[in-house]
Structure formats: C-alpha cells, structure tokens
Design a protein around this motif. Structure first.
Motif, short mmCIF file in Angstrom:
data_model
loop_
_atom_site.label_atom_id
_atom_site.label_comp_id
_atom_site.label_asym_id
_atom_site.label_seq_id
_atom_site.Cartn_x
_atom_site.Cartn_y
_atom_site.Cartn_z
N LEU A 10 47.86 -58.92 47.48
CA LEU A 10 46.98 -59.51 46.59
C LEU A 10 46.05 -60.56 47.24
CD1 LEU A 10 48.69 -60.00 43.50
CD2 LEU A 10 47.21 -58.05 43.87
N TYR A 11 46.66 -61.52 48.26
CA TYR A 11 45.81 -62.47 48.68
C TYR A 11 46.48 -62.74 50.07
CZ TYR A 11 44.07 -67.41 49.04
OH TYR A 11 43.76 -68.40 49.63
N GLY A 12 45.46 -63.18 50.88
CA GLY A 12 45.79 -63.62 52.48
C GLY A 12 45.80 -62.09 53.38
N ASP A 13 45.90 -62.58 54.55
CA ASP A 13 45.95 -61.35 55.60
C ASP A 13 47.14 -61.15 56.00
OD1 ASP A 13 45.44 -59.66 57.80
OD2 ASP A 13 44.52 -61.36 59.22
N PHE A 14 47.74 -59.65 55.74
CA PHE A 14 49.17 -59.43 55.83
C PHE A 14 49.19 -58.59 57.08
CE2 PHE A 14 49.61 -60.51 51.52
CZ PHE A 14 50.69 -60.76 51.38
N GLY A 15 48.03 -58.48 57.94
CA GLY A 15 47.96 -57.81 59.03
C GLY A 15 47.68 -56.44 59.03
N PRO A 16 47.50 -55.55 60.01
CA PRO A 16 46.95 -54.11 59.79
C PRO A 16 47.70 -53.30 59.02
CG PRO A 16 46.83 -54.98 62.15
CD PRO A 16 47.47 -55.98 61.41
N GLU A 17 47.12 -52.68 58.40
CA GLU A 17 47.83 -51.63 57.39
C GLU A 17 48.53 -50.36 58.18
OE1 GLU A 17 45.68 -49.86 54.04
OE2 GLU A 17 44.59 -51.90 53.95
N THR A 18 48.03 -50.28 59.49
CA THR A 18 48.77 -49.11 60.01
C THR A 18 49.36 -49.66 61.45
OG1 THR A 18 46.68 -48.66 61.39
CG2 THR A 18 47.14 -47.30 59.24
N CYS A 19 50.34 -48.91 62.23
CA CYS A 19 50.58 -49.37 63.31
C CYS A 19 51.16 -48.20 64.21
CB CYS A 19 51.91 -50.37 63.62
SG CYS A 19 53.34 -49.72 62.85
N GLY A 20 51.51 -48.44 65.38
CA GLY A 20 51.83 -47.35 66.68
C GLY A 20 53.44 -46.99 66.07
N PHE A 21 53.82 -45.79 66.49
CA PHE A 21 55.25 -45.58 66.25
C PHE A 21 55.81 -45.01 67.45
CE2 PHE A 21 58.97 -43.23 65.27
CZ PHE A 21 59.71 -43.98 64.34
N PRO A 22 56.59 -45.83 68.11
CA PRO A 22 57.24 -47.05 67.50
C PRO A 22 56.44 -48.16 67.86
CG PRO A 22 58.07 -46.52 69.69
CD PRO A 22 57.41 -45.45 69.48
N PRO A 23 56.27 -49.20 66.99
CA PRO A 23 55.37 -50.29 67.01
C PRO A 23 55.74 -51.02 68.22
CG PRO A 23 57.00 -50.83 65.25
CD PRO A 23 57.32 -49.31 65.84
N THR A 24 54.44 -51.58 68.87
CA THR A 24 54.43 -52.30 70.02
C THR A 24 54.72 -53.88 69.93
OG1 THR A 24 52.03 -52.78 70.10
CG2 THR A 24 53.13 -50.34 71.14
#
Length: 371
Positions: free
Chosen positions: A107-121
């Motif tokens: 709802l509020y604030g920057d939670f980071g990107p909605e997508t990432c690589g798999f596996p994440p880096t």
C-alpha cells in the motif's frame, strides 16, 4: 492512529463526520501489526465500508492517509497481509510449494521490483525490501514481497526454545563431549531453526526450496551472529563441515536429506531433533525424519499437521503408529514404544481446524558400533 487520521482528515482528507472518523480509526486499529519498519493491515480492512469510502476518493487521499499513518506510527512501509494461496496463479495449474505470498498487496513504500530472475541473483536480493523483527530475543529477516512470515508461530518458537527435550539433548551433548544436531526439513526463514540454536543445539541442518527464504535465513543468522555455510552444487558435500559454522543450509528438496547426512553424519554431533513444519501436512517428510535421527541415541520428531478439533486425538495417535511401524521395521530394533509425548495446539488454521505440533519420541534402536 487517532492522531494520524485526525491530521489527514483536517488537512487533506475528505470531509468525515466524527462518527465516520472514529469508525475509520477503529478499522485501522483492528489487528494491525508492526515488524521493524513494516506495518501490516489485515485483509478484512479492504472490505470495511469506511475504507471503501476513502478508496473511492482516488489515489491521492488514500496515499495521504497512508503517509500520515506511516509518519505517526514511525514506519516506512505499509501493506495488507493475505493468506498464502495454495496455488501460485489462482488456479490448479501449479501448487505453491515454496509458500510464496503471491497475492501480497503493498500500500505504501517501495517494496522493490515485482519480478525477479529464477533463481534470483544477488542483484535481485539487493533491490528487495527486507524487514528485520525481534521475537523471543531472536532476530528474523525476510523480504515481504517474496517470503511469508507467520505471526502465529511465535508461541511454538518460544516453546521449542524452552522445551525440556531440547535442553536434555543439549545437556547430554555437553556431558559426552559430542554436542547435538537438529534438522529442520522446512526451514523457511528460520522460524524454529533459530530457537534450536539459541537453546544451545550445536548445529542445525536445514532445507528449503525457496531461495528467498534461504537468503532471509542467512541474513537473520548473520544478525544473530551465527555463522552459516551453504551447500554449493559444484563442491563435494564435505565442504559443509566447518567447526565454527552452526547452521548448514541446503537450498533444495528435503528428499536429499538422507543422502546428504549419510556423507556428513560421522563428522557431525548426533541428530536428536527433527522439525517437520509444513502445512497442511508434513506427511511427505516423516520417513526422512525417522531415517536421520541418530539410531544409537534416539530423539524427537516434531510433526506439524492440520487437524479438525474433533479428530486431534485419533489422528495424533495415527501419526504415532506410523512412526511405530517404521521403528518396528528396523533391523536391530528390540521391542520399544514410540511415544507421543505432547500435542500442542499452535493456532486455528481455519474454522474448526487447528495447526498442531506432535512431539514424538523415538527410542534408540542400534548399538554405538552401528553409528
């Protein structure tokens, strides 16, 4: 919360009657929880009439309200917590085996990107928003967009921390100089792992499929000043043996646990406790849990299950009988009773359904020469 709503209503919000203002405060106050810099509202807030009125005013009044709430409650991020969905995409196409909060609602604030690589880096990890909270004197860290956090587990974490069976295994390990090991077959971000470590268990081996949980586990352990070592596929498993590391981490299915332990057992203290913490059932890990317990010392398996209230006694006995069956099939077993020591009701999971933990004691069934 009252000051936050009053300031917003007076300065920038839509005109609210005193009654509506108090109703909004009551609804915002209902069951919210703060972890570090994160405030979580329950999903029921979205269904409240006053919230709908505010939301209908458009994005600006809503964001101004959340800004006021963040300021007065001293948080930087606000979100709505929702139950973990059983499927990843809202259908039956893919089970959510990693317990991902795929319906997470910032709802509020920057939670980071909605997508990432798999596996994440490491770049993905670096862009995410991470929360650290302290419970029972233990720090835990997680990325809310990618990892679940169960507030209802706090009582079970405290119980493990003070459990006499854990204390006795630690004491026996001190007395004979070998120490003791615990294993968590569904480690997550370290809910129960950290309780074992703080209780004095020498080493904990843990498995989890979710790389985001593993990263939270590592970060939380570092904050608690516990050294970790993580399994690397390109190295032989004996690289995990580090006398200073108390936490050995495997980002893989716990189906590999028996084979991993077979290569490490002689270099580790005896495995005295095994945690099976998957809901709605941990049945898939029972055979593994029995197999990894030290056969010369015996130990405890902590089985997490969802049972209907009226069925708890019968189904708990059914689990005990299944471990008794495994015990009776061992080559060197003399007749001994597998004992259901305790049934702990952790919390309600659904109407009429309880999350329970069964403490099951497995007696020794082999001589020391068989170890």
């Amino acid at each position: 919360m009252l000051r936050a709503v009053q300031q917003w209503s007076t300065q920038t919000g839509p005109s609210l009657s005193t009654e509506d203002e108090h109703l909004l405060v009551k609804q915002l106050n209902h069951s919210y929880v703060i972890y570090g810099t994160l405030l979580l509202f329950p999903v029921s807030l979205l269904e409240s009439q006053t919230w709908k009125v505010v939301n209908q005013q458009g994005d600006n009044p809503l964001q101004e309200l959340l800004t006021s709430v963040a300021k007065h409650l001293k948080v930087t991020h606000i979100a709505v917590t929702k139950p973990i969905p059983p499927q990843l995409h809202g259908d039956d196409s893919e089970d959510n085996v990693v317990r991902s909060p795929s319906n997470f609602m910032p709802l509020y604030g920057d939670f980071g990107p909605e997508t990432c690589g798999f596996p994440p880096t490491q770049v993905d990890f670096g862009k995410a928003y991470w929360v650290t909270a302290k419970q029972n004197g233990i720090f835990q860290t997680w990325a809310p967009r990618w990892t679940m956090f169960s507030r209802g587990n706090i009582s079970e974490k405290a119980r493990i921390l003070a459990l006499p069976a854990v204390a006795s295994a630690v004491a026996e390990g001190v007395e004979d100089g070998r120490g003791c090991t615990a294993m968590d077959l569904y480690a997550g971000i370290g809910y129960f792992v950290f309780s074992y470590l703080k209780a004095g268990v020498s080493k904990v081996l843990c498995w989890d499929l979710n790389p985001w949980s593993i990263e939270g586990l590592r970060r939380g352990a570092a904050t608690n000043k516990w050294k970790t070592v993580t399994h690397a596929e390109h190295l032989a498993v004996d690289h995990m043996i580090d006398h200073h590391a108390r936490l050995l981490i495997f980002n893989e299915s716990n189906e590999h646990a028996v084979d991993r332990l077979a290569l490490l057992r002689r270099q580790l203290p005896p495995v005295r406790h095994v945690n099976c913490g998957l809901l709605p059932t941990s049945r898939g890990s029972w055979t593994t849990a029995f197999a990894v317990l030290d056969p010369t010392a015996g130990g405890w398996v902590h089985v997490h299950e969802n049972f209907e209230l009226s069925e708890i006694a019968d189904r708990a006995e059914g689990v005990r009988k299944e471990f008794q069956r495994m015990y009776d099939m061992t080559d060197h077993a003399e007749h001994a009773e597998v004992v259901l020591k305790h049934v702990n009701r952790v919390k309600t999971y659904a109407p009429g359904v309880f999350h329970v933990v069964l403490d099951i004691y497995i007696p020794p069934y082999a001589t020391a020469t068989c170890r």
